[in-house]
Motif scaffolding. Structure first.
Motif, PDB file in Angstrom:
ATOM      1  N   VAL A   1       0.747  -1.212  -0.068  1.00 42.36           N
ATOM      2  CA  VAL A   1      -0.239   0.347   0.057  1.00 42.36           C
ATOM      3  C   VAL A   1       0.869   1.274  -0.079  1.00 42.36           C
ATOM      4  O   VAL A   1       2.236   1.304   0.429  1.00 42.36           O
ATOM      5  CB  VAL A   1      -1.075  -0.269   0.970  1.00 42.36           C
ATOM      6  CG1 VAL A   1      -1.937  -1.011   1.052  1.00 42.36           C
ATOM      7  CG2 VAL A   1      -0.664   0.190   2.138  1.00 42.36           C
ATOM      8  N   ASN A   2       0.487   2.301  -0.419  1.00 42.80           N
ATOM      9  CA  ASN A   2       1.289   3.487  -0.191  1.00 42.80           C
ATOM     10  C   ASN A   2       0.865   4.136   0.988  1.00 42.80           C
ATOM     11  O   ASN A   2      -0.285   4.792   1.555  1.00 42.80           O
ATOM     12  CB  ASN A   2      -0.016   4.631  -1.539  1.00 42.80           C
ATOM     13  CG  ASN A   2       0.336   4.105  -2.621  1.00 42.80           C
ATOM     14  OD1 ASN A   2       1.741   4.069  -3.576  1.00 42.80           O
ATOM     15  ND2 ASN A   2      -0.038   4.222  -3.771  1.00 42.80           N
ATOM     16  N   LYS A   3       1.633   4.646   1.561  1.00 41.95           N
ATOM     17  CA  LYS A   3       1.698   4.723   3.023  1.00 41.95           C
ATOM     18  C   LYS A   3       2.827   6.238   3.114  1.00 41.95           C
ATOM     19  O   LYS A   3       4.216   6.411   2.185  1.00 41.95           O
ATOM     20  CB  LYS A   3       1.986   3.915   3.586  1.00 41.95           C
ATOM     21  CG  LYS A   3       2.621   2.661   3.644  1.00 41.95           C
ATOM     22  CD  LYS A   3       3.416   2.266   4.453  1.00 41.95           C
ATOM     23  CE  LYS A   3       4.318   1.394   4.412  1.00 41.95           C
ATOM     24  NZ  LYS A   3       4.785   0.083   5.272  1.00 41.95           N
ATOM     25  N   PRO A   4       2.760   7.012   3.701  1.00 44.99           N
ATOM     26  CA  PRO A   4       3.708   8.011   4.625  1.00 44.99           C
ATOM     27  C   PRO A   4       5.073   7.626   4.302  1.00 44.99           C
ATOM     28  O   PRO A   4       5.699   6.638   5.165  1.00 44.99           O
ATOM     29  CB  PRO A   4       3.043   9.149   5.699  1.00 44.99           C
ATOM     30  CG  PRO A   4       1.853   8.761   6.029  1.00 44.99           C
ATOM     31  CD  PRO A   4       1.950   6.940   5.073  1.00 44.99           C
ATOM     32  N   VAL A   5       5.811   8.161   3.757  1.00 44.12           N
ATOM     33  CA  VAL A   5       7.602   6.969   3.828  1.00 44.12           C
ATOM     34  C   VAL A   5       8.040   7.767   5.579  1.00 44.12           C
ATOM     35  O   VAL A   5       8.174   9.386   5.463  1.00 44.12           O
ATOM     36  CB  VAL A   5       8.651   7.667   2.964  1.00 44.12           C
ATOM     37  CG1 VAL A   5       9.785   7.170   3.433  1.00 44.12           C
ATOM     38  CG2 VAL A   5       8.322   6.772   1.683  1.00 44.12           C
ATOM     39  N   PRO A   6       8.885   7.009   6.641  1.00 43.94           N
ATOM     40  CA  PRO A   6       9.167   7.640   7.534  1.00 43.94           C
ATOM     41  C   PRO A   6      10.365   9.102   7.429  1.00 43.94           C
ATOM     42  O   PRO A   6      11.479   7.996   6.313  1.00 43.94           O
ATOM     43  CB  PRO A   6       9.590   6.856   8.284  1.00 43.94           C
ATOM     44  CG  PRO A   6       8.614   4.936   7.810  1.00 43.94           C
ATOM     45  CD  PRO A   6       8.735   5.428   6.442  1.00 43.94           C
ATOM     46  N   ILE A   7      11.009   9.642   8.517  1.00 46.89           N
ATOM     47  CA  ILE A   7      11.094  11.201   8.011  1.00 46.89           C
ATOM     48  C   ILE A   7      12.548  10.353   9.122  1.00 46.89           C
ATOM     49  O   ILE A   7      11.936  10.563  10.250  1.00 46.89           O
ATOM     50  CB  ILE A   7      10.549  11.848   7.934  1.00 46.89           C
ATOM     51  CG1 ILE A   7       9.599  12.354   6.493  1.00 46.89           C
ATOM     52  CG2 ILE A   7      11.677  13.174   7.913  1.00 46.89           C
ATOM     53  CD1 ILE A   7       9.068  13.182   7.015  1.00 46.89           C
TER      54      ILE A   7
ATOM     55  N   ALA B   1      -8.740   9.798   8.182  1.00 44.39           N
ATOM     56  CA  ALA B   1      -8.654   8.411   7.566  1.00 44.39           C
ATOM     57  C   ALA B   1      -8.849   6.797   8.708  1.00 44.39           C
ATOM     58  O   ALA B   1      -9.971   5.952   8.007  1.00 44.39           O
ATOM     59  CB  ALA B   1      -7.131   7.667   6.620  1.00 44.39           C
ATOM     60  N   TRP B   2      -7.987   7.308   9.716  1.00 50.33           N
ATOM     61  CA  TRP B   2      -8.700   6.235  10.677  1.00 50.33           C
ATOM     62  C   TRP B   2     -10.108   6.307  11.293  1.00 50.33           C
ATOM     63  O   TRP B   2     -11.103   5.556  11.866  1.00 50.33           O
ATOM     64  CB  TRP B   2      -8.141   6.047  11.389  1.00 50.33           C
ATOM     65  CG  TRP B   2      -7.807   4.979  12.925  1.00 50.33           C
ATOM     66  CD1 TRP B   2      -8.143   5.068  14.304  1.00 50.33           C
ATOM     67  CD2 TRP B   2      -7.120   3.750  12.819  1.00 50.33           C
ATOM     68  NE1 TRP B   2      -8.329   4.173  14.643  1.00 50.33           N
ATOM     69  CE2 TRP B   2      -7.574   3.200  14.260  1.00 50.33           C
ATOM     70  CE3 TRP B   2      -6.860   3.089  11.636  1.00 50.33           C
ATOM     71  CZ2 TRP B   2      -7.489   1.721  13.692  1.00 50.33           C
ATOM     72  CZ3 TRP B   2      -7.284   1.720  12.036  1.00 50.33           C
ATOM     73  CH2 TRP B   2      -7.395   0.938  12.794  1.00 50.33           C
TER      74      TRP B   2
ATOM     75  N   TYR C   1      -7.282   4.037   3.654  1.00 49.97           N
ATOM     76  CA  TYR C   1      -6.260   5.074   4.609  1.00 49.97           C
ATOM     77  C   TYR C   1      -6.387   4.916   2.495  1.00 49.97           C
ATOM     78  O   TYR C   1      -5.624   4.151   2.243  1.00 49.97           O
ATOM     79  CB  TYR C   1      -4.679   4.955   4.997  1.00 49.97           C
ATOM     80  CG  TYR C   1      -3.930   6.078   4.905  1.00 49.97           C
ATOM     81  CD1 TYR C   1      -4.214   7.520   4.988  1.00 49.97           C
ATOM     82  CD2 TYR C   1      -3.026   5.533   4.078  1.00 49.97           C
ATOM     83  CE1 TYR C   1      -2.962   7.990   5.224  1.00 49.97           C
ATOM     84  CE2 TYR C   1      -2.171   6.522   3.630  1.00 49.97           C
ATOM     85  CZ  TYR C   1      -1.752   8.268   4.410  1.00 49.97           C
ATOM     86  OH  TYR C   1      -1.231   9.119   3.735  1.00 49.97           O
ATOM     87  N   GLY C   2      -5.786   6.537   2.204  1.00 46.95           N
ATOM     88  CA  GLY C   2      -4.975   6.398   0.614  1.00 46.95           C
ATOM     89  C   GLY C   2      -6.825   6.403   0.213  1.00 46.95           C
ATOM     90  O   GLY C   2      -5.440   6.601  -1.160  1.00 46.95           O
ATOM     91  N   THR C   3      -7.789   6.655   0.157  1.00 45.70           N
ATOM     92  CA  THR C   3      -8.379   5.458  -1.220  1.00 45.70           C
ATOM     93  C   THR C   3      -9.471   6.735  -0.812  1.00 45.70           C
ATOM     94  O   THR C   3     -10.349   7.371  -0.422  1.00 45.70           O
ATOM     95  CB  THR C   3      -9.133   4.442  -0.314  1.00 45.70           C
ATOM     96  OG1 THR C   3      -8.310   3.339  -0.170  1.00 45.70           O
ATOM     97  CG2 THR C   3     -10.333   3.675  -1.109  1.00 45.70           C
TER      98      THR C   3
ATOM     99  N   PRO D   1      -3.012   1.076  -5.014  1.00 52.03           N
ATOM    100  CA  PRO D   1      -3.428  -0.108  -3.969  1.00 52.03           C
ATOM    101  C   PRO D   1      -3.807  -0.325  -2.965  1.00 52.03           C
ATOM    102  O   PRO D   1      -4.538  -1.389  -2.447  1.00 52.03           O
ATOM    103  CB  PRO D   1      -1.739  -0.591  -3.956  1.00 52.03           C
ATOM    104  CG  PRO D   1      -0.808   0.682  -4.202  1.00 52.03           C
ATOM    105  CD  PRO D   1      -2.169   1.665  -5.275  1.00 52.03           C
ATOM    106  N   ASN D   2      -4.233   0.666  -2.736  1.00 51.24           N
ATOM    107  CA  ASN D   2      -4.804   0.870  -1.021  1.00 51.24           C
ATOM    108  C   ASN D   2      -6.318   0.750  -1.467  1.00 51.24           C
ATOM    109  O   ASN D   2      -6.844   0.320  -0.590  1.00 51.24           O
ATOM    110  CB  ASN D   2      -4.882   2.715  -0.323  1.00 51.24           C
ATOM    111  CG  ASN D   2      -3.316   2.789  -0.378  1.00 51.24           C
ATOM    112  OD1 ASN D   2      -2.326   2.078  -1.048  1.00 51.24           O
ATOM    113  ND2 ASN D   2      -3.179   3.967   0.861  1.00 51.24           N
TER     114      ASN D   2
END
Length: 355
Positions: free
Chosen positions: A7-13, A130-131, A151-153, A208-209
């Motif tokens: 799934v697409n999700k925020p990338v940790p920084i 989203a949650w 999430y992301g949909t 994908p989400n």
């Protein structure tokens, strides 16, 4: 396997430079100047401090920028997005480390092996909203049950086009053995068709989400036996001809002055020509092609070209059976955005048949 899709999700920084710290005692204007200089700012102590900084930033930008036209609003949002993405918040053991922060189940679901990282404050806001939608569900006027968007949909926040489609389905007299739903998102159009008696829906999406989320939502219910999903572009793996093809495409042509492209909102120049060519191959001789669209691009002067009208006049593949239209509700008095054109906006349901 659909379950193997990532799934697409925020990338940790992981910041490579020192962070500016912000709490309710910090000078807000100095922090905003730091953001405008490209510095990263970490929210500390309370979650509400992040909201405080966002509010101050909006006031600051509203004083600097006008937001009368669609283009000016887009420029404002672009600048706001750029600056807010420099505001960070820390996550430890799948929880925000600031006080009075919301619980966000996605953090454990998406980052099971990552116990210490940062995300931007807008990303956290997006994950939190989203949650809540995923947990509590969203009521859609044309459906009996709530949808639980992943999430992301994409999920609809306006319903006029869904009402048009529902009214059309009520009057549809054709066969209901199968249909294809292009870009199913959170599944609303598919659910509408199942509600009105269609036996089998084949749905595709490039997100994908959307695929993972709807698969998770249906699990082993009756819906999972009636709706088959594919992670793919346009018609994906589905090759068989069908009685009905439904497509709710993006309503605006992509614009190259945007920072990012949202495929649920903006379409590229080749989308419709490829879609109509493939639809011709997938539609049974007596089948129907239904598109949900809007005149938004024309009334905000992004383009004079209407892709469905262009296909009908130049494509040589389909003919118009009917076009149903419905005025869009005016914007809330609390909302400054969109008031300048929504009085002229209408959603459209186009029914095309083979020539």
């Amino acid at each position: 396997m659909i379950t193997d899709i990532e799934v697409n999700k925020p990338v940790p920084i992981v910041p490579e430079k020192q962070l500016e710290l912000f709490n309710h005692t910090t000078d807000v204007m100095l922090t905003i100047k730091a953001l405008e200089a490209g510095k990263l700012v970490l929210i500390t102590e309370f979650y509400s401090n992040g909201l405080l900084l966002l509010k101050a930033l909006k006031i600051h930008l509203n004083k600097k920028m006008t937001c009368r036209s669609f283009k000016e609003q887009r420029e404002y949002r672009s600048e706001y997005r750029k600056l807010t993405n420099l505001i960070l918040i820390a996550i430890v053991d799948h929880k925000l480390i600031v006080k009075k922060a919301p619980f966000i189940g996605w953090l454990e679901k998406f980052y099971p092996y990552n116990n210490n990282f940062l995300l931007t404050f807008p990303q956290i806001q997006g994950l939190n909203s989203a949650w809540q939608w995923y947990q509590n569900g969203i009521s859609i006027p044309v459906l009996r049950n709530k949808v639980h968007p992943y999430y992301g949909t994409y999920f609809p926040t306006r319903f006029e086009h869904l009402e048009l489609f529902d009214n059309w389905l009520k009057r549809y007299q054709g066969p209901k053995k199968s249909a294809i739903d292009i870009g199913f998102g959170s599944g609303v159009l598919s659910f509408q068709m199942i509600k009105h008696g269609f036996q089998k829906i084949c749905g595709t999406d490039t997100n994908p989400n959307a695929v993972v989320g709807l698969t998770d939502f249906m699990k082993d219910t009756k819906l999972s036996r009636k709706i088959e999903l594919d992670f793919g572009d346009l018609f994906g793996k589905f090759r068989k001809q069908t009685e009905l093809i439904v497509f709710n495409p993006p309503w605006l042509p992509e614009s190259y002055d945007l920072d990012s492209m949202d495929k649920a909102i903006y379409y590229d120049k080749n989308l419709f020509s490829v879609f109509f060519a493939e639809a011709k191959q997938r539609l049974l001789p007596e089948g129907k092609l239904v598109l949900l669209f809007s005149n938004l691009a024309q009334i905000i002067n992004i383009t004079k070209e209407h892709p469905i009208e262009k296909e009908l006049s130049e494509g040589g593949r389909f003919q118009l059976e009917k076009c149903l239209k419905k005025k869009v509700k005016t914007a809330s008095e609390k909302t400054k955005r969109d008031q300048y054109w929504r009085s002229s906006e209408e959603v459209q349901l186009w029914v095309l048949t083979n020539k």
